[in-house]
Motif scaffolding. Sequence first.
Motif: not given
Length: 767
Positions: A4-10, A326-332
């Motif tokens: 669900x949240x791949x960006x947050x996971x990475x 996901x957007x904010x995690x990918x941004x970070x």
Amino acid sequence: MLRKYPSLFVLVFTLAGIVLADNIRLPAWILLLGCLLFFLSGALMLKTGDRTKPALALAIAFLFFSAFHYTARMHGIGPRHLSKIVVDDARYHIFGRVAGWPLVKESGTEIAISLDSLGADRMVPVQGRILLKLSDTTTALQSGDRLEFFGRIYPVRGGRNIGGFDYRRYLHLKGLFGIVYLPTLLDVRVSVADRSRLLASVDDLRAQIRSSLKRNLSPRSAALASGFLIGETRDIPADVYTWFRDSGTLHLLAVSGSNVAMILLFFWVVLRPLRLPRRRRALVLMACVFLFALLSYNEPSVMRASVMASLVLLAGILERRYDLNNIIALTALIILLYDPTHLFNVGFQLSFVTAWGLIFFLPRLSALFSRFHSRRWYRWLVFPLLVSIVAQACSVPLVALYFHRVAVISVLANLIIVPLVSLAVVGILVVLTADLILPLLGLFTGSLLNVLLELILWLLRHLGGTAAPVITTGDIPVGAVMIIYLLFVLVYLSVRRKTLRRVVAISALVAVNLMLLAGVGGTWLEERQPEIIACRVPGGIAGVLRISNASTADLVVTDLIGREYLLDEKIIDPLLQQLGIERLTSIFVLSCQYDAIDDLLRTADRYNATSLYVRRSSRHSFADVMAMYPGSVGVDLVPFGRLTEEPVRPGYYLSGDELVAVFDSSTVIFASGWTDRSLTLPRNPEHILAVVGGKPPVGSVSNDLFGGVRFSHVICSGIEQRSSSRKVSGDLWWQTVAETRPYDLNLEGAVRIHPNSAAGPDINPCR
């Protein structure tokens, strides 16, 4: 979470890698090797059809890569790095290029210089960056300009200061490993970069924006408009800046997501009549966001908002659904992979914590009012109030941690000021457009905008003036902040779960009571206890003697040397302000170079010092400098020589080079360098502590320092790291004069001493 949240996971693994690299220093090549191994392992495991293990391996590869990138940036120092080449007090012929935008302040200009060569006896290639500090303000330089000048490169010294701020770490995170001070740009030969470059064009556009605002607005309104639009705060008066700080609205001067939203809204309205296709319009808006980020100096908050906006626009172009988490995690993730040191930037932390708090909490709170979403009172009153409460609640722990003060009325102030500032940003864009079309139209729209900006200032003056209630929090442990955020998450999860609600209530009660007990206990223990704060100043040490938390103190200065900048403004005043000192009773000057006397006289004048004690050999120098400032210094000049039999102040005795401060359970000797001259103490104390300004001669084995006095502790401004001709180690030397190795303020930063502790002087680093 992975699906669900791949960006947050990475992102979690990337954060872990940066934090580990910051705390455990491993060779960069080991971290790079680990990254390659896990990346190849993950790539090979993709053939098995299992997605979990390859994803985990690739996430660990991100961990190692982020750790490698951070280590290479902070500690990857090769043989040609300036920290390996530069020698103290040597004057160099310096060549380099301007790296980034110069920072113009009221008192001067700071410019990051990427070096390519240095010359003392001969020219050598060199790597690394320095910070060039000019005493005058200038906007003549731009990124890419090639510079040539002469100067001394001072290494970045010192640990944490009295407020917990580590200036050396702050500069190292920016890649700066030396400082050069020059009085004026006339000392610099400049080879101007190609003006066709993008950054040069951005500089010109920024200058035109500021010029247009100055033409069409009053000076104070123009300064405020520059701060609201592009974060340009150099012309904002100090009192206005204080109003923002004490009302809890200082974030409005840092360009953030609301500014980016207003920019997108404005250009979306401008582009509507052109009837561009949706994808083409999105590309134009992305270009506007990119240009705006450059205009705003790429601050962390605007970088976060710009990248998020670009990702949302890109998702629209690709016709893909997106999740804001996901957007904010990918941004970070994008920002940290580009520059991992951003993680330790206060603006980065505040920006992401606030944005994530809004994404995390606001939908759940808004759902409680789902029946009223169509009502005007909800849209114009309740919803903005929810946004303000959530944003303030999420940012308050970090604000208290870093700034040690919280504005009580910040929610109310933001509820009133933020909509007006958003309206002002749109008005600023209208004024700029009108001035571009017709200057007279710009003046007309500017007169209307002036009214709005003056209204904002009037509200700020009443919400953030001297009467504004502010809570001073003092030092807060990082662990306490993490506990508070954990409670926030539990509150979020407990809204619909009865069991978790009970856990949250009990946990909150326990945490609050523990904090109250710790605060009450700390206040009770420190009440009316004498304390000494010692910190490093150029050449020596400054010591502040006072009763705990008192606003009146005495100042002791030893071995002070002058610099090209104002010592009182840059060093002494910030120290006293952070301690809350409003008045100095006496200033004791044990030794001081001639060119630093005026700095001490300004300090004496500013803090209404009654007496200025100086050595007899220096009294004429002080009198000469005082004569240059007739009537500006109302302090009594008191020369001293041999040891005074009677205290000059209760518990204070003076000799030719020392101040002896006698306390109940110990005696503290402030000294200007080491000497074998015998020192007769007023009494025979159980514990003796020495605070020495000059660098002790490591390698000496003499037991006759101060007539054979043995110290329980020694605090010095620095240790001369040279081997002795007698081949005696520094440890052996310290064993002859002190019970423990010294506190080197060059490494420790400032220290706080409680001399009346039963077991001897209690010394702790200031945080």
